[in-house]
Enzyme design. Structure first.
Site, PDB file in Angstrom:
ATOM      1  N   THR A  47       0.867  -1.112   0.027  1.00 26.71           N
ATOM      2  CA  THR A  47      -0.036   0.195   0.075  1.00 26.71           C
ATOM      3  C   THR A  47       0.809   1.198  -0.012  1.00 26.71           C
ATOM      4  OG1 THR A  47      -1.482  -1.221   1.224  1.00 26.71           O
ATOM      5  CG2 THR A  47      -1.785   1.122   1.023  1.00 26.71           C
ATOM      6  N   TYR A 109       8.049 -12.746  -9.234  1.00 27.90           N
ATOM      7  CA  TYR A 109       8.545 -12.935 -10.608  1.00 27.90           C
ATOM      8  C   TYR A 109       9.382 -14.255 -10.503  1.00 27.90           C
ATOM      9  CZ  TYR A 109      10.202 -12.118 -15.315  1.00 27.90           C
ATOM     10  OH  TYR A 109      10.396 -12.368 -16.481  1.00 27.90           O
ATOM     11  N   TYR A 135       4.829 -12.678   4.565  1.00 24.98           N
ATOM     12  CA  TYR A 135       3.751 -11.917   3.801  1.00 24.98           C
ATOM     13  C   TYR A 135       3.485 -12.919   2.654  1.00 24.98           C
ATOM     14  CZ  TYR A 135       1.172  -8.193   1.403  1.00 24.98           C
ATOM     15  OH  TYR A 135       0.155  -7.769   0.340  1.00 24.98           O
ATOM     16  N   LYS A 164       1.575 -12.735   7.595  1.00 25.09           N
ATOM     17  CA  LYS A 164       0.355 -12.181   7.054  1.00 25.09           C
ATOM     18  C   LYS A 164      -0.135 -12.839   5.938  1.00 25.09           C
ATOM     19  CE  LYS A 164      -0.977  -8.045   4.310  1.00 25.09           C
ATOM     20  NZ  LYS A 164      -0.549  -6.807   3.772  1.00 25.09           N
TER      21      LYS A 164
END
Length: 294
Positions: A47, A109, A135, A164
């Site tokens: 974000t 990627y 994450y 997360k």
């Protein structure tokens, strides 16, 4: 001991018209979050448009956030990369800057194997002494940390303490929590799954919604922590139209639009992100009004 319980905001990085970082507006956002009960701040995450910050900007923004927060709540620095060496470099710099913990995204990627993920996260965590949150966001990275891999990392590496979870896969998250048996803290990475994940034993959320509704997001998590899932579920459902609007285009396009509508002057976006389409912006504004934040 958990890094935080409740709602951590994945805070935006405000930009000036020339796309340089607007530190004055960042301070304003940080103070708004703390005043409204946010439990932690995640700086330079998705974000926060970390992918378009230079390494120098990335480190400066973390330093500035740490200084502004001044230990009032935990600061979690996003320092992940698809290069293990870069992740180690950014993580060391964030630790030196005073971050309380790190958020480490899966390598994007390259699409590492589970063995590659293990080595990447272990090497990065071993290079620092502060807690690390994995994450897991396959929709952005093309790479999924399987429950068995996350649990092995948590058991083998002392400062890998949380994850997360933004897979959106409740079955996988349930399996993770069951296998972990308390060895790793789990945070929701999706605002529309806060209550479901916390009902399984999650400790909170790393949230986009918190940028515009910090008190409501904190209160939803607190209701879960208090065991009042009926109240929490009602809050979750009431927030869904706004949450859906905040993800009607790729994050953080809508949330920056929302903050600008609220008068926070979060500024523009860095390319390749572009301004929100008018049709989506109209619906976002309507949902903000309906939710009572605009």
């Amino acid at each position: 001991m958990s890094i935080f319980t409740g709602a951590a905001v994945a805070i935006v990085t405000p930009f000036n018209e020339d796309t340089t970082v607007n530190y004055e507006k960042l301070d304003k956002l940080i103070e708004y979050q703390i005043e409204n009960g946010t439990d932690a701040i995640v700086i330079c995450g998705t974000t926060g448009e970390a992918s378009t910050l230079s390494h120098e900007e990335h480190i400066d923004v973390i330093k500035h956030c740490v200084k502004t927060v001044n230990k009032r709540i935990p600061v979690i620095a996003g320092t992940g990369s698809n290069s293990t060496d870069t992740a180690i470099y950014l993580s060391k710099e964030a630790e030196a800057a005073g971050a309380d913990a790190l958020l480490l995204v899966t390598p994007y990627y390259n699409k590492a194997t589970q063995g590659g993920l293990y080595v990447h996260f272990k090497d990065t965590a071993d290079a620092v002494n502060i807690p690390c949150i994995l994450y897991n966001v396959p929709s952005r990275t093309g790479c999924n940390i399987l429950p068995e891999t996350a649990v092995k990392l948590a058991r083998d590496v002392k400062n890998i303490v949380a994850i997360k979870e933004a897979t959106g896969n409740i079955s996988q998250i349930a399996k993770l929590i069951q296998l972990a048996d308390g060895c790793i803290d789990v945070y929701s990475g999706n605002d529309d799954q806060i209550v479901p994940i916390m009902s399984l034993g999650g400790l909170g959320v790393i949230s986009v919604l918190s940028n515009v509704a910090p008190k409501q997001t904190h209160d939803m998590c607190q209701a879960c922590l208090d065991g009042d899932f009926k109240k929490a579920a009602k809050m979750q459902l009431e927030a869904l139209p706004l949450i859906n609007s905040l993800f009607s285009e790729v994050n953080p396009i809508p949330v920056k639009k929302a903050l600008n509508l609220m008068g926070f002057e979060a500024g523009t976006l860095r390319k390749p992100l572009t301004e929100m389409e008018e049709a989506h912006a109209i619906i976002l504004e309507e949902n903000m009004k309906e939710y009572g934040i605009y």
